[in-house]
Design a protein around this motif. Structure first.
Motif, PDB file in Angstrom:
ATOM      1  N   SER A 243      34.461   9.122  47.535  1.00 15.80           N
ATOM      2  CA  SER A 243      33.734  10.169  46.808  1.00 15.80           C
ATOM      3  C   SER A 243      32.518  10.567  47.637  1.00 15.80           C
ATOM      4  O   SER A 243      31.700   9.709  47.980  1.00 15.80           O
ATOM      5  CB  SER A 243      33.302   9.675  45.428  1.00 15.80           C
ATOM      6  N   VAL A 244      32.424  11.862  47.949  1.00 17.04           N
ATOM      7  CA  VAL A 244      31.332  12.395  48.752  1.00 17.04           C
ATOM      8  C   VAL A 244      30.563  13.409  47.913  1.00 17.04           C
ATOM      9  O   VAL A 244      31.164  14.295  47.292  1.00 17.04           O
ATOM     10  CB  VAL A 244      31.855  13.059  50.043  1.00 17.04           C
ATOM     11  N   LYS A 245      29.260  13.274  47.880  1.00 13.46           N
ATOM     12  CA  LYS A 245      28.405  14.163  47.081  1.00 13.46           C
ATOM     13  C   LYS A 245      27.908  15.311  47.958  1.00 13.46           C
ATOM     14  O   LYS A 245      27.273  15.085  48.987  1.00 13.46           O
ATOM     15  CB  LYS A 245      27.226  13.373  46.516  1.00 13.46           C
ATOM     16  N   LEU A 246      28.208  16.554  47.553  1.00 11.13           N
ATOM     17  CA  LEU A 246      27.768  17.747  48.277  1.00 11.13           C
ATOM     18  C   LEU A 246      27.124  18.727  47.298  1.00 11.13           C
ATOM     19  O   LEU A 246      27.490  18.785  46.126  1.00 11.13           O
ATOM     20  CB  LEU A 246      28.939  18.423  48.997  1.00 11.13           C
ATOM     21  N   PHE A 247      26.203  19.517  47.823  1.00 11.29           N
ATOM     22  CA  PHE A 247      25.470  20.486  47.014  1.00 11.29           C
ATOM     23  C   PHE A 247      26.123  21.857  47.172  1.00 11.29           C
ATOM     24  O   PHE A 247      26.388  22.305  48.286  1.00 11.29           O
ATOM     25  CB  PHE A 247      24.009  20.543  47.457  1.00 11.29           C
ATOM     26  N   ASP A 248      26.400  22.502  46.048  1.00  4.71           N
ATOM     27  CA  ASP A 248      26.974  23.848  46.059  1.00  4.71           C
ATOM     28  C   ASP A 248      25.839  24.861  46.009  1.00  4.71           C
ATOM     29  O   ASP A 248      25.215  25.046  44.957  1.00  4.71           O
ATOM     30  CB  ASP A 248      27.904  24.035  44.858  1.00  4.71           C
ATOM     31  N   PRO A 249      25.516  25.542  47.125  1.00  3.35           N
ATOM     32  CA  PRO A 249      24.379  26.470  47.123  1.00  3.35           C
ATOM     33  C   PRO A 249      24.557  27.651  46.175  1.00  3.35           C
ATOM     34  O   PRO A 249      23.568  28.242  45.730  1.00  3.35           O
ATOM     35  CB  PRO A 249      24.309  26.943  48.588  1.00  3.35           C
ATOM     36  N   GLN A 250      25.808  28.041  45.871  1.00  2.00           N
ATOM     37  CA  GLN A 250      26.029  29.160  44.960  1.00  2.00           C
ATOM     38  C   GLN A 250      25.716  28.776  43.514  1.00  2.00           C
ATOM     39  O   GLN A 250      25.014  29.493  42.814  1.00  2.00           O
ATOM     40  CB  GLN A 250      27.470  29.655  45.067  1.00  2.00           C
ATOM     41  N   GLU A 251      26.233  27.642  43.085  1.00  3.79           N
ATOM     42  CA  GLU A 251      26.028  27.211  41.708  1.00  3.79           C
ATOM     43  C   GLU A 251      24.770  26.375  41.520  1.00  3.79           C
ATOM     44  O   GLU A 251      24.395  26.050  40.390  1.00  3.79           O
ATOM     45  CB  GLU A 251      27.249  26.416  41.233  1.00  3.79           C
ATOM     46  N   LYS A 252      24.131  25.975  42.638  1.00  3.82           N
ATOM     47  CA  LYS A 252      22.892  25.184  42.600  1.00  3.82           C
ATOM     48  C   LYS A 252      23.088  23.850  41.867  1.00  3.82           C
ATOM     49  O   LYS A 252      22.219  23.412  41.107  1.00  3.82           O
ATOM     50  CB  LYS A 252      21.754  25.979  41.920  1.00  3.82           C
TER      51      LYS A 252
END
Length: 577
Positions: A243-252
């Protein structure tokens, strides 16, 4: 014989048989101190002070307007208890309660992780036979997940491959001899998630045009704890599930990307056990990001971005600042060189089906070459993640690669010798290919390193073809087109236990002890608690980044002895001021 009484009286204190010993006085009674309960009124000064504290604060909140500077000042000095845990309370509170707060953080960082690893190992030793290998149905190991890959146009030698592809589990790149187990088995694989320290040299690009992504990984790898904090796991998983945690810049919002460890490899027409071509070390030839030694985190991180973007092909030709923002959650911007000035452009996301849809918006911030170096040095010391690109045509003759993204690892000043007041402005850059370096002054084979041993020692120079090299700032300004920046927060919550070999049974305990040693003896805990930095995309005032001495997240600094900046061109020393 008859005795006759003499009629004389006996002296006092005598009897017929001699003197009479006087009786001893009775012993005095033994008295012991008796503890008397202290009356509650003894505490009235303390109670009065506490009551006065709350009364004064309540009156100030009622009288002062919300958001006014006076109200903020009252909150800062009278009601900063919520900030005590993060070390951001007023100095008096921090000084009084810091020993307790540091003990709590040391326990939180190192003890639970140690216990978790041993419990996790016990689970796989006792119940692993009841588990199955994980295969991601949403992003399966097939051509659909690859997409139409175009390859890296900047690198002809590792561009698009026409070879057939076979999918191999990352944990099976190196394993024990014998047939593969039918169920997940702890200790069957020699691969590891992280092998020693996470560093830029771990990133090796393959036949995929995602240099922008690997450059972002390389520059973020220089920040301790930034990469491993994105992984829920801390070691190779026998079931192959991560499991890798990434930030979605569109949905913040932060998203958890669940994936298996199948990675595309070059197929071998000969009959191999897994159908993959082999390197000289016997491991399969990965088609895209390659393992550095036996660690697999780069391949998994690349696959996590591919799943976020829908395919491997969708990760080609992107913006490095966007990738850094997706791994840190921070805002991104870049400085482009226009003439002799650096102009700021802010990265803004756009609503689209493409997760990477974004654009740069002009900003009115501008800097000269000299002023911009000081600003970059400030960002670097505060923990910002930097990248660069836009190589000019003149740089191609000196080993630089146009239309390619690079990591900007360090921005430093260094004196020519320990007693000199002449100094150089240096930047360290890395090519995500892991090879291909600068051939100008201060390159790996330059004689300047031996001519100025103090510079060599201060910068920690190592002569190796790993894609990392040093340049003088003046040369950088002439040959590069832009510098990207993503500011990151640095505080007590950024600390992670040190990484040690996974196969060692005592590694969790050693990591706990080593982490506590660094936390207390090397002052990592107090430094991260009190010298923290909150990420911001606001403009930095010139008086802040032009200071000659002070303290920041990297420690104390003093630049009072840096008086004359010089530029060295080959064997010539040119005085610039």
């Amino acid at each position: 014989m008859q005795f006759q009484a003499t009629g004389q009286l006996q002296p006092q204190g005598w009897n017929t048989f001699g003197p009479v010993t006087p009786a001893a006085p009775p012993p005095e009674p033994i008295t012991r101190p008796v503890s008397v309960p202290r009356h509650a009124s003894t505490y009235w000064p303390v109670l009065a002070i506490v009551a006065a504290y709350f009364v004064v604060y309540a009156l100030l909140r009622l009288r002062l307007r919300e958001g006014s500077p006076e109200r903020q000042l009252a909150d800062r000095w009278l009601w900063c208890w919520p900030s005590l845990y993060s070390g951001q309370a007023c100095c008096i509170y921090n000084l009084i309660f810091s020993p307790i707060i540091l003990v709590i953080h040391a326990f939180r960082i190192y003890i639970p992780s140690c216990l978790y690893i041993y419990c996790w190992r016990m689970y796989w030793l006792l119940g692993g036979c009841c588990s199955e290998f994980f295969e991601d149905k949403e992003f399966p190991p097939c051509d659909k997940s690859l997409g139409k890959v175009g390859g890296d146009s900047a690198n002809a030698t590792s561009g698009k491959k026409d070879s057939n592809i076979v999918w191999v589990r990352a944990m099976h790149f190196s394993r024990r001899d014998g047939p593969k187990p039918s169920h997940p088995t702890l200790g069957d694989s020699f691969m590891c998630l992280f092998e020693g320290k996470i560093e830029a040299q771990d990133i090796l690009q393959g036949a995929l045009g995602d240099c922008w992504l690997l450059a972002a990984m390389a520059t973020l790898a220089e920040h301790e704890g930034a990469i491993n904090s994105l992984f829920t796991e801390c070691c190779v998983q026998p079931a192959g599930k991560y499991s890798v945690k990434l930030f979605d810049p569109q949905e913040k919002v932060w998203k958890v990307i669940t994936l298996d460890d199948f990675v595309p490899c070059i197929a071998d027409p000969r009959d191999q056990p897994d159908g993959a071509a082999r390197n000289a070390d016997g491991m399969p030839k990965a088609m895209y990001a390659k393992p550095h030694g036996k660690e697999i985190w780069v391949m998994l991180m690349e696959k996590a971005f591919a799943k976020l973007c829908s395919s491997y092909a969708a990760t080609e030709a992107g913006i490095t600042e966007w990738a850094i923002s997706a791994m840190t959650g921070g805002n991104a911007w870049r400085y482009e060189r226009q003439g002799s000035t650096w102009e700021r452009l802010d990265l803004v996301t756009q609503k689209s089906k493409d997760k990477r849809a974004c654009a740069f918006k002009p900003n009115d911030e501008k800097h000269t070459d000299e002023d911009f170096f000081k600003l970059l040095r400030q960002y670097h010391r505060q923990g910002a993640v930097l990248c660069c690109g836009g190589v000019q045509d003149a740089g191609k003759k000196l080993g630089l690669v146009p239309k390619h993204a690079f990591s900007l690892l360090q921005v430093r000043t260094v004196n020519l010798s320990w007693h000199s007041d002449e100094y150089l402005r240096m930047v360290q850059i890395r090519n995500p290919w892991g090879t291909g370096e600068w051939k100008g002054p201060w390159c790996d084979g330059s004689s300047l390193w031996e001519k100025y041993p103090h510079v060599k020692s201060a910068l920690g120079f190592a002569n190796s073809d790993d894609g990392t090299y040093w340049m003088q700032w003046e040369d950088f300004c002439q040959l590069w087109g832009y510098v990207g920046c993503v500011d990151c927060s640095s505080n007590i919550f950024s600390l992670r236990p040190p990484l040690l070999p996974e196969a060692n049974l005592a590694s969790p305990i050693k990591a706990c002890m080593l982490g506590c040693l660094r936390f207390w003896c090397l002052c990592q805990g107090p430094r991260h608690l009190f010298l923290s930095h909150e990420a911001s995309d606001e403009h930095i005032a010139s008086q802040v980044y032009q200071r000659s001495f002070g303290c920041d997240p990297r420690g104390a600094y003093c630049r009072l002895c840096e008086r004359d900046m010089v530029h060295i061109d080959g064997d010539e020393l040119i005085q610039n001021g």
